[in-house]
Design a protein around this motif. Structure first.
Motif, PDB file in Angstrom:
ATOM      1  N   ASN A  89      -8.429   4.330  -3.192  1.00 30.43           N
ATOM      2  CA  ASN A  89      -9.446   4.834  -2.271  1.00 30.43           C
ATOM      3  C   ASN A  89      -9.179   6.297  -1.953  1.00 30.43           C
ATOM      4  O   ASN A  89      -8.045   6.686  -1.678  1.00 30.43           O
ATOM      5  N   ASP A  90     -10.220   7.124  -2.013  1.00 27.18           N
ATOM      6  CA  ASP A  90     -10.165   8.529  -1.610  1.00 27.18           C
ATOM      7  C   ASP A  90     -11.089   8.731  -0.420  1.00 27.18           C
ATOM      8  O   ASP A  90     -12.314   8.549  -0.537  1.00 27.18           O
TER       9      ASP A  90
ATOM     10  N   MET B  78       0.829  -1.201   0.000  1.00 32.65           N
ATOM     11  CA  MET B  78       0.000   0.000   0.000  1.00 32.65           C
ATOM     12  C   MET B  78       0.868   1.257   0.000  1.00 32.65           C
ATOM     13  O   MET B  78       1.858   1.345   0.718  1.00 32.65           O
TER      14      MET B  78
ATOM     15  N   ASP C 201      -1.747  12.143   1.985  1.00 32.18           N
ATOM     16  CA  ASP C 201      -2.773  13.180   2.083  1.00 32.18           C
ATOM     17  C   ASP C 201      -2.431  14.229   1.033  1.00 32.18           C
ATOM     18  O   ASP C 201      -1.404  14.900   1.128  1.00 32.18           O
TER      19      ASP C 201
ATOM     20  N   SER D  78       0.189   5.497   0.338  1.00 35.35           N
ATOM     21  CA  SER D  78      -0.874   6.455   0.676  1.00 35.35           C
ATOM     22  C   SER D  78      -0.287   7.831   0.924  1.00 35.35           C
ATOM     23  O   SER D  78       0.900   7.975   1.270  1.00 35.35           O
TER      24      SER D  78
ATOM     25  N   THR E  41     -14.172   4.739  -3.917  1.00 39.38           N
ATOM     26  CA  THR E  41     -13.314   3.583  -4.198  1.00 39.38           C
ATOM     27  C   THR E  41     -13.381   3.247  -5.679  1.00 39.38           C
ATOM     28  O   THR E  41     -14.460   3.237  -6.275  1.00 39.38           O
TER      29      THR E  41
ATOM     30  N   MET F 285      -7.198  11.797   1.875  1.00 37.90           N
ATOM     31  CA  MET F 285      -6.283  10.656   1.945  1.00 37.90           C
ATOM     32  C   MET F 285      -6.522   9.752   0.744  1.00 37.90           C
ATOM     33  O   MET F 285      -7.602   9.178   0.596  1.00 37.90           O
ATOM     34  N   ARG F 286      -5.517   9.671  -0.076  1.00 36.04           N
ATOM     35  CA  ARG F 286      -5.587   8.757  -1.219  1.00 36.04           C
ATOM     36  C   ARG F 286      -4.665   7.580  -0.941  1.00 36.04           C
ATOM     37  O   ARG F 286      -3.503   7.763  -0.574  1.00 36.04           O
ATOM     38  N   SER F 287      -5.181   6.379  -1.120  1.00 38.34           N
ATOM     39  CA  SER F 287      -4.378   5.171  -0.920  1.00 38.34           C
ATOM     40  C   SER F 287      -4.491   4.255  -2.128  1.00 38.34           C
ATOM     41  O   SER F 287      -5.521   4.221  -2.814  1.00 38.34           O
ATOM     42  N   TYR F 288      -3.421   3.539  -2.380  1.00 38.80           N
ATOM     43  CA  TYR F 288      -3.345   2.562  -3.466  1.00 38.80           C
ATOM     44  C   TYR F 288      -2.909   1.229  -2.864  1.00 38.80           C
ATOM     45  O   TYR F 288      -1.904   1.166  -2.145  1.00 38.80           O
TER      46      TYR F 288
END
Length: 638
Positions: free
Chosen positions: A545-546, A513, A517, A515, A632, A532-535
């Motif tokens: 996900n945002d 992951m 901000d 991530s 998502t 917060m964006r995560s991959y």
């Protein structure tokens, strides 16, 4: 005055960065001092490993099977008509923004000279010397060897050369080093025609390059002698310093003066080494690695040579990291991880990568170079790299091609993250900030490839004009966050500037992951508290996900995805992307978004050569305005 605003913007762009980038390493200065350096220097060009001009056996061995091709290139220039770069050609940069009007005739002249030089060294019969003399004399008659796009950094801030000020830029530096080699190798042959030719050439090299560089009254921004912790130091530094170092090595034989000059270049290059990250990533992208990390290697290689290996950083782990960035940014089939102004196509200069890898002990680079080796003979004004290529050409051709890199690569200081899985998906994302060298407003953006084919893309940059490096830069669509894989928050795009950056940037190798901000990359008008964006690379798919919180709601959020090929968005919640025989599915929640597919025609050749006639922007427009939310999306191979 418009031109003053342009020059002000250029100087600010070149000289400003975030404070955390700078570390006072001074690696070169820690290795020696001026007195010790003087005793280490190899004087009187005894460091040169190339044959003397009259050593025909030596040149035949060096050129090998390439000899006839270099002679053929020279023959094509025997009747070349040397082109005049007219005053209005320089001024055209101010009028229309075009660089090519001035650069094309100038570049043609420079390539003709290198063709004639290489042909004469290959053949050795004097057949190419008269025409080479024409080119040298013609070049010496020019007011400046700098480009119109760079001449606006003169004190008068205009693109026409001012004879009162000598500017050392990338091109004048390349020409100076190349012509220093011409002087070293051929001045005796020139004297047989007329002694004034070599005298004039040496005079110009000293007046245009060595004296201005050594004069404390002069200041070139790329030297970074006035660098502060917030000063950007980019590829110009090692590039120009490697050229100046060659001029010193070839022309200066006074031990005191040579030591002073070499040490001055060390002080300057230390500013670059202090600025760049020890993780080795090139914030300018793979297209610029050859000019940044690659030129750093050329410089360090030359410095080691002139000191007989007594002053060498080639064994330092940071230098190896800088080298291996180029192999680790290669995806396959000619595609690379591109951020900033870098192109998505490339792979790098194979002989340079091989030389670099060999010097730092990187088998990864050595075998990657063999994979990239197209066996084409170099043709450019970089004489040193051309000669070094000839020296290792047969070694490189005998090396087994291979490209194996880790499944996860994390650059913690530059904030680049690469991940791939065994089913053929490659993911790259960045944190960073919006004032990096060759910056695009792209903090938090990402790209995806499947089986070496780009699916979600970074478009890159178009042909450089005056606007590219001016106050108008962010009016160009390729520079804007709305044309990257990023959200538009409350109707507001990311802002350029060192204060606009990703924060809380994290990489978790176990969870696969990345991530960040990215709220802090947007201006106050976006009214965003956090985004917060995560991959997560999970199995055969990438999940994005945002999670956000807004201080106020003004407009509906929009999320962009850039792509190319054949795109079908007819089914709500699904976008099918087909590229080069690969099919991918981008999913989103149709209850949250309406979808628009926008075609973007590519009229700029630099872009269309990579992507074709058009690319697409997938626009997901939120159906509801909310202060908090969770979006998502996922992408997987079909």
């Amino acid at each position: 005055m418009k031109i003053v605003r342009i020059i002000t913007f250029i100087l600010l762009s070149l000289c400003v960065s975030k404070a955390s980038a700078y570390v006072e390493r001074n690696l070169l200065q820690q290795m020696t001092n001026p007195n010790l350096l003087k005793s280490a220097l190899v004087l009187n060009q005894k460091w040169v490993t190339y044959p003397d001009y009259t050593d025909r056996v030596g040149w035949d061995k060096l050129f090998g099977a390439t000899k006839s091709e270099y002679i053929k290139r020279g023959e094509q220039q025997l009747n070349y008509e040397w082109k005049v770069v007219k005053a209005m050609d320089y001024i055209e940069f101010e009028r229309s923004g075009s660089r090519q009007v001035m650069e094309t005739p100038f570049g043609d002249n420079n390539l003709a000279m290198i063709d004639l030089l290489m042909a004469e060294l290959a053949e050795g019969k004097g057949r190419f010397i008269p025409q080479l003399i024409n080119g040298v004399f013609h070049t010496c008659e020019m007011t400046s060897w700098a480009l119109s796009a760079h001449l606006i950094t003169q004190k008068i801030h205009r693109s026409l050369p001012d004879h009162r000020e000598q500017l050392i830029d990338l091109t004048s530096g390349d020409l100076s080093s190349m012509l220093s080699w011409v002087y070293y190798l051929l001045h005796n042959e020139f004297d047989k025609v007329n002694p004034s030719i070599a005298v004039r050439l040496r005079y110009e090299l000293e007046k245009r390059t060595i004296e201005p560089y050594m004069n404390d009254a002069n200041y070139y921004w790329w030297q970074a002698f006035r660098a502060t912790p917030t000063t950007m130091v980019n590829n110009w530094n090692p590039w120009c310093n490697s050229n100046v170092l060659q001029c010193l090595m070839l022309l200066e034989n006074d031990p005191e003066k040579l030591a002073a000059g070499v040490y001055r270049t060390m002080q300057s290059v230390d500013r670059f080494l202090n600025y760049v990250h020890s993780d080795g990533a090139c914030e300018e992208g793979p297209s610029y690695w050859g000019h940044a990390g690659g030129k750093l290697f050329d410089y360090l290689d030359l410095l080691s040579t002139i000191t007989a290996g007594k002053v060498s950083l080639l064994g330092h782990p940071m230098i190896k990291n800088i080298g291996e960035y180029i192999s680790r940014s290669y995806i396959g089939d000619g595609w690379v991880v591109n951020f900033a102004d870098a192109s998505a196509k490339g792979g790098g200069d194979a002989p340079l990568i091989y030389r670099f890898g060999k010097a730092v002990g990187s088998n990864e680079m050595i075998h990657f170079a063999a994979l990239m080796n197209d066996r084409k003979l170099p043709r450019n004004r970089d004489f040193y790299r051309t000669m070094q290529t000839l020296l290792i050409r047969e070694e490189l051709e005998a090396t087994t091609p291979n490209h194996v890199t880790p499944l996860q690569i994390w650059y913690p200081e530059t904030e680049f993250c690469y991940m791939k899985n065994k089913s053929g998906m490659f993911f790259a994302a960045k944190g960073g900030y919006n004032d990096e060298s060759h910056n695009h407003n792209d903090a938090g953006s990402f790209s995806v490839w499947i089986n070496n084919s780009p699916i979600l893309i970074d478009a890159g940059v178009g042909t450089y004009t005056r606007q590219t490096f001016s106050s108008e830069r962010y009016s160009i669509w390729t520079m804007q966050s709305n044309y990257h894989n990023l959200p538009m928050i409350n109707g507001v795009a990311q802002q350029n500037g060192r204060n606009y950056k990703a924060t809380q940037v994290k990489f978790d190798s176990k969870k696969k992951m990345f991530s960040a901000d990215i709220a802090t990359a947007y201006p106050e008008s976006a009214k965003v508290k956090s985004w917060m964006r995560s991959y997560v690379l999970k199995g055969d798919k990438l999940q994005i996900n945002d999670t956000f919180e807004l201080g106020e709601t003004i407009e509906k959020n929009i999320v962009h995805f850039m792509t190319w090929g054949d795109v079908d968005s007819s089914v709500p919640g699904k976008v099918i992307i087909s590229v080069n025989g690969q099919r991918a599915l981008l999913t989103y929640n149709p209850a949250q978004f309406d979808t628009v597919l926008e075609a973007i025609p590519l009229t700029d050749k630099r872009l269309s050569d990579v992507w074709g006639k058009q690319i697409y922007r997938i626009i997901l427009k939120a159906k509801a305005i909310t202060k908090t939310g969770d979006y998502t999306y996922s992408i997987k191979q079909l």
